[in-house]
Design an enzyme around this catalytic site. Structure first.
Site, PDB file in Angstrom:
ATOM      1  N   GLU A 284       0.864  -1.171   0.000  1.00 55.12           N
ATOM      2  CA  GLU A 284       0.000   0.000   0.000  1.00 55.12           C
ATOM      3  C   GLU A 284       0.904   1.224   0.000  1.00 55.12           C
ATOM      4  O   GLU A 284       1.793   1.357   0.835  1.00 55.12           O
ATOM      5  CB  GLU A 284      -0.862  -0.046   1.273  1.00 55.12           C
ATOM      6  CG  GLU A 284      -1.997   0.939   1.287  1.00 55.12           C
ATOM      7  CD  GLU A 284      -2.780   0.878   2.603  1.00 55.12           C
ATOM      8  OE1 GLU A 284      -2.916  -0.226   3.172  1.00 55.12           O
ATOM      9  OE2 GLU A 284      -3.216   1.928   3.061  1.00 55.12           O
TER      10      GLU A 284
ATOM     11  N   ASP B  71      -4.985  10.583   9.342  1.00 54.20           N
ATOM     12  CA  ASP B  71      -3.664  10.083   9.722  1.00 54.20           C
ATOM     13  C   ASP B  71      -3.127  10.704  11.001  1.00 54.20           C
ATOM     14  O   ASP B  71      -3.322  11.885  11.275  1.00 54.20           O
ATOM     15  CB  ASP B  71      -2.666  10.326   8.578  1.00 54.20           C
ATOM     16  CG  ASP B  71      -2.893   9.350   7.444  1.00 54.20           C
ATOM     17  OD1 ASP B  71      -2.930   8.135   7.724  1.00 54.20           O
ATOM     18  OD2 ASP B  71      -3.074   9.790   6.296  1.00 54.20           O
TER      19      ASP B  71
ATOM     20  N   TYR C 121     -11.306  -2.949   4.173  1.00 57.11           N
ATOM     21  CA  TYR C 121     -10.316  -2.524   5.157  1.00 57.11           C
ATOM     22  C   TYR C 121     -11.028  -2.418   6.501  1.00 57.11           C
ATOM     23  O   TYR C 121     -11.899  -1.569   6.679  1.00 57.11           O
ATOM     24  CB  TYR C 121      -9.756  -1.166   4.730  1.00 57.11           C
ATOM     25  CG  TYR C 121      -8.508  -0.682   5.441  1.00 57.11           C
ATOM     26  CD1 TYR C 121      -8.357  -0.767   6.825  1.00 57.11           C
ATOM     27  CD2 TYR C 121      -7.475  -0.099   4.709  1.00 57.11           C
ATOM     28  CE1 TYR C 121      -7.211  -0.303   7.451  1.00 57.11           C
ATOM     29  CE2 TYR C 121      -6.328   0.372   5.332  1.00 57.11           C
ATOM     30  CZ  TYR C 121      -6.202   0.270   6.699  1.00 57.11           C
ATOM     31  OH  TYR C 121      -5.071   0.740   7.314  1.00 57.11           O
TER      32      TYR C 121
END
Ligand SMILES: Cc1ncc(COP(=O)(O)O)c(C=O)c1O
Lengths: 421, 268
Positions: free
Chosen positions: B51, B62, B177
């Site tokens: 990834e 993030d 995911y």
């Protein structure tokens, strides 16, 4: 004890949180708006959207809000003719909508009280907020103190320096202020930091966003709550002038005082809507924050809107002397009003705003926030070209006490008296 | 290439009785020249899928480690087109495992979603993760990805309902995911109880779609704990932090993580 004191009829009467139409369920204003958010936030944002859709049409919620507006915020705020400012401009009559007289010193309290009421209704115990100028942080801290909710405010380290009095105010009100040291250390970084806090516990934390920006439902909800400004101004204009104004003017950071001022006039086709964007050193330089005038379409903080970005879609750093306008994006409803031509947006530089600030101080005895001074500058510009029988309402979004250090620094740099004797 | 390669990588790992190991690296780190070699070495050490993070100025999902690394990549001039160049360079080194790009939506909009998917496919990209495009807004992206054979990955979280997990899995033509914990990306000390609960729900609702778990998964111990309950394990911030300090150590760590992904390994 929970009854409303009887009041003599005033301009707040008849205000409705659902006066403006909802955009569609996805929060789209034409091509703009929507909800571009991480999956972690989808349930929380949906819950707030549902709660707001119910609250805005609930008469009991509306009554609670109106009562706090009247008794705690001190609404309605005056609409007053500004004769000496008008004479200085030499054209249209200028009227001031005095949001600087609202409790805590700016329009931000209209939104903070309303959302804190909603959070309370949703059973939330912790509220977080971002702030630029510190006015939204102070307003949120105030609402949380009033309603007994824990409060954390994210503020860029640069803004902590330039709006320091508001940091102490937040602390006195019991809020925790968390400095944000990333990026340009201003409002946009504070928004990002608040969102990153929110994703840690979206179920237990309520994010009380301070402007008409971000993901659905914030642009709608903040608009609905701030529309109290335009509602009152419209009623007061009819009372005072016997007519609607020819134009209304407000400054645009994220765009909450502007959309609140504009929205009740949107269907009055003869009333012009003008927004003042922060042009910093000028929109022909890289140092400005004029996202409608000089930006392009993209996604920022969960909404599709106009923003300042490079060719690669990276968000640009911005500059404005006013912390509250120093933001690379703008509310999606403004992007739509600009795209359809219903509202017009104009750049106002740091220097123009600071000179308008001087003028308002000396002609009307009002020290405005530097944000609001951008609107005054635009009103002076527009008024100069108009006949004396035309009228312009300009929203003074806040008072300037928080800005004294920035004003002194600016004057020092220009060789003007700066308070040091 | 594309979605089918991603599915095949999961199937191959399952054949060998292990979870697929998916390291996350930031494109352009530790440098534009170095990244392709790092990917080659990481694959040699046992990565099944790689990834690659496309740097963005405002990465909302993030944590600090990845934000700092992407900031450095941006400061070094890494662009979206530059990321695709790096994928081409990786392929030129003979790397054949699927490459999935993870990037925020605004740079893709600026590039043009349709053109981006076409160019990404041509460069050798197999799949996309765009964390700030929820399913409701994903129409154009899904269409473009499908047209160019790219596998899509959506995120399911501990707060996502079973019904929505099923929808997300259906739209995930690459893999689903599973976000191990709330909050942003970043190393965590332990695997949260909610992670196991989410994985159980995800595998029950995802049908044929492979489920890979990430967000906070950091150590070989975490990988060993999660591997029996997921089709893949994603390790991001812990590796990104190592790459910033010592890329050679990062490659060695991938080897340890890959060994830990075997079901036969028992937790220490
Ligand atoms: C006094 C004042 N006016 C205007 C603004 C700009 O915000 P908005 O555009 O949302 O009204 C701020 C923001 O902090 C403010 O404090």
């Amino acid at each position: 004890m929970n009854q409303t004191l009887h009041h003599t009829p005033d301009a707040l009467d008849g205000f409705r949180l659902d006066a403006a139409p909802m955009p569609d369920a996805a929060g789209q204003f034409g091509d703009y708006g929507g909800s571009w958010i991480p999956e972690l936030l989808v349930p929380a944002a949906t819950r707030i959207a549902d709660a707001w859709a119910a609250a805005r049409i609930d008469p009991a919620f509306g009554a609670d809000y109106a009562q706090l507006c009247r008794e705690f915020i001190g609404r309605p705020t005056p609409l007053q003719h500004a004769p000496r400012l008008t004479a200085q401009a030499g054209g249209a009559q200028i009227l001031l909508k005095r949001e600087d007289l609202a409790h805590t010193g700016a329009h931000k309290i209209n939104n903070a009280i309303g959302q804190a009421l909603l959070a309370k209704r949703m059973g939330v115990r912790r509220i977080i907020a971002e702030t630029g100028a510190g006015q939204h942080g102070v307003a949120t801290a105030t609402a949380c103190a009033l309603l007994g909710i824990e409060c954390v405010v994210y503020m860029g380290a640069h803004d902590i320096e330039r709006q320091n009095p508001n940091v102490l105010r937040m602390e006195l009100l019991g809020a925790e202020v968390r400095p944000v040291e990333e990026g340009q250390r201003t409002l946009t970084d504070a928004v990002s930091a608040a969102i990153r806090d929110w994703v840690v516990d979206p179920d237990g934390t309520y994010y009380l966003l301070g402007s008409a920006v971000g993901m659905h439902p914030f642009p709608v909800m903040v608009r609905d709550l701030q529309s109290v400004i335009g509602h009152e101004a419209r009623v007061q204009s009819l009372e005072l002038l016997g007519a609607l104004p020819d134009a209304v003017v407000a400054c645009v950071g994220g765009g909450s005082n502007a959309i609140g001022t504009f929205r009740p006039f949107v269907d009055d086709a003869d009333v012009e809507l003008h927004g003042a964007e922060a042009a910093g050193d000028g929109i022909d330089t890289p140092r400005h924050a004029a996202s409608i005038v000089a930006g392009s379409d993209g996604v920022l903080h969960g909404a599709r809107t106009r923003l300042l970005q490079d060719a690669d879609g990276q968000v640009l750093t911005t500059h404005s002397i006013s912390a509250g306008l120093d933001y690379p994006g703008v509310g999606p409803e403004h992007a739509q009003l600009a795209a359809t031509g219903r509202a017009t947006y104009h750049p106002v530089t740091d220097d123009e705003a600071m000179s308008a600030l001087d003028v308002l101080c000396r002609t009307e005895g009002i020290i405005p926030a530097i944000e609001s001074a951008h609107a005054i500058a635009l009103a002076l510009r527009l008024a100069a070209d108009r006949a004396a029988d035309s009228t312009i309402i300009v929203t003074v979004s806040g008072r300037g006490d928080k800005d004294l250090a920035t004003i002194a620094e600016y004057r020092r740099a220009k060789g003007l008296p700066d308070g040091r004797l | 290439m594309g979605a089918s390669e991603i599915r095949a990588a999961f199937a191959a790992a399952a054949q060998e009785d292990r979870a697929a190991l998916i390291p996350y690296l930031v494109a352009g780190r530790p440098g534009v020249e170095e990244l392709p070699h790092l990917v080659r070495d990481v694959v040699a050490a046992g990565a099944d899928i790689v990834e690659l993070g496309v740097p963005f100025s405002d990465p909302l999902a993030d944590g600090e480690v990845i934000r700092n690394a992407t900031r450095r990549a941006l400061d070094a001039g890494v662009t979206v087109a530059g990321c695709l160049d790096q994928v081409r360079a990786i392929r030129a080194l003979g790397v054949e495992v699927p490459i999935v790009l993870m990037g925020y939506v605004n740079p893709l909009l600026a590039y043009g979603v349709e053109r981006f998917c076409a160019d990404a496919h041509a460069a050798g990209v197999d799949g996309l993760i765009v964390p700030d495009v929820p399913l409701e807004s994903a129409g154009p992206l899904l269409d473009a990805a499908a047209t160019h054979g790219l596998g899509m990955t959506f995120l399911a979280t501990p707060l996502t309902s079973d019904a929505r997990i099923a929808q997300l899995a259906t739209a995930s033509t690459g893999f689903l995911y599973a976000v191990a914990s709330t909050g942003t990306t970043g190393a965590r000390a332990d695997v949260a109880a909610s992670t196991h609960e989410l994985l159980a729900r995800a595998r029950a609702s995802a049908r044929d779609t492979p489920v890979a778990v990430g967000f906070g998964v950091s150590t070989p111990g975490h990988v060993t704990e999660l591997a029996p309950h997921a089709d893949g394990v994603i390790v991001g911030s812990a590796l990104v932090a190592l790459v910033e300090q010592d890329p050679v150590a990062a490659v060695a760590r991938v080897g340890e993580l890959a060994r830990a992904a075997h079901h036969a390994v028992t937790a220490p």
